[in-house]
Design an enzyme around this catalytic site. Sequence first.
Site, mmCIF file in Angstrom:
data_model
loop_
_atom_site.group_PDB
_atom_site.id
_atom_site.type_symbol
_atom_site.label_atom_id
_atom_site.label_comp_id
_atom_site.label_asym_id
_atom_site.label_seq_id
_atom_site.Cartn_x
_atom_site.Cartn_y
_atom_site.Cartn_z
ATOM 1 N N ARG A 136 -2.404 2.192 -2.758
ATOM 2 C CA ARG A 136 -3.064 1.548 -3.897
ATOM 3 C C ARG A 136 -2.698 0.070 -3.929
ATOM 4 N NH1 ARG A 136 -1.355 5.355 -8.832
ATOM 5 N NH2 ARG A 136 0.597 5.233 -7.667
ATOM 6 N N ASP A 177 -2.819 -3.864 -5.326
ATOM 7 C CA ASP A 177 -2.780 -4.474 -6.653
ATOM 8 C C ASP A 177 -3.947 -5.445 -6.859
ATOM 9 O OD1 ASP A 177 -0.424 -3.205 -7.410
ATOM 10 O OD2 ASP A 177 0.813 -4.749 -6.471
ATOM 11 N N ARG A 189 5.102 -8.398 -1.595
ATOM 12 C CA ARG A 189 5.039 -9.716 -2.241
ATOM 13 C C ARG A 189 6.430 -10.224 -2.610
ATOM 14 N NH1 ARG A 189 0.907 -8.970 -6.986
ATOM 15 N NH2 ARG A 189 1.587 -11.112 -7.444
#
Length: 256
Positions: free
Chosen positions: A49, A51, A196
Site C-alpha cells: 500500500r 502513501d 522515506r
Amino acid sequence: MRIVLGIEYAGNNFFGWQSQPHAPSVQACVEAALSKVANHSVKAVCAGRTDTGVHALGQVIHADVTAQRSIRSWILGTNANLPDDVSVLWAQMVDENFHARFSAQLRHYRYIILNRPTRPALLTKRVTWDYQPLDIEQMQAGGNYLLGTHDFSSYRATACQAKTPIRTISRLKVSRVNDHVIIEISANAFLHHMVRNIAGVLMTIGHGEQTAQWAQTVLEARNRTLGGVRAPPDGLYLCGVDYPEPYVFPKANPPI
C-alpha cells in the site's frame, strides 16, 4: 478465478493506494475499472500500500472474478476505464493459492532525487528536488549500516500499525546518474514511511550534516523522534515485487 495484474501509476493525484471515503485513491479507480470489464463488483488486493503522492512502476494486485475474458481484454478493457495516470501493464491468471501481499518475498523501491541548483519543471512531483550537493559515497556508507535484519522502529511512522518492526533489507544501493541521485532498496517487507525515513537520514548524511554512522545510531535508538526528517513522497517509486515459483511475472523498467 483469480487474476493478477501489474499496475503503474503516478501517485501525485491520489491519496495513496488504499480506498478513502472522501478522497481519490488508486484502489478505487482500479476496482471501478475492473468491475466494468467483469460486469460485477471486483475487490483488488495489492502487494504494497503506497502513501499519498507515492508512485508505482510495478505494483502487483490480485482480484477474484467470475467473468470469462481474454488476457488482452482484461488489460485493454481495464485501461479504457482508468484515468491517464494509472495503467495496467500485464495480466495473468493464477491459482487461488496466490496472494499479492502474503505470497510476496521481496519488494523493491527506488527513491529518485534531482540534485541540482534549479528546480524541475518536467519532473515536478515525479522526483524529489534537493539543491544542496549530495555525497553519494557517504550516503552509501550510511546505508550499509541498515543492511540485514534489524528492529526498524526509528525508521517507521509513529502511527505504523505493523505488529513487528523487524524487517530484513537485502539490498541498499546509492548511485548517481547525471543530476539524479538514486537510492535503491529491497526488503522482505517495509514499515509505514520506512523508505522515506531512510531517504531522509541518508540525505542528511549526504549533506554532511551527520556522519555515515548516524544511520546506525538512529537504528539502534529504536525511537522515531530521533530519526530525522522524513523525505517527501515525490521521488518514491514501488518498482517491483518478487514471488516464489511458479509465480514469475514481468519486471518493470525504471525510466531512471
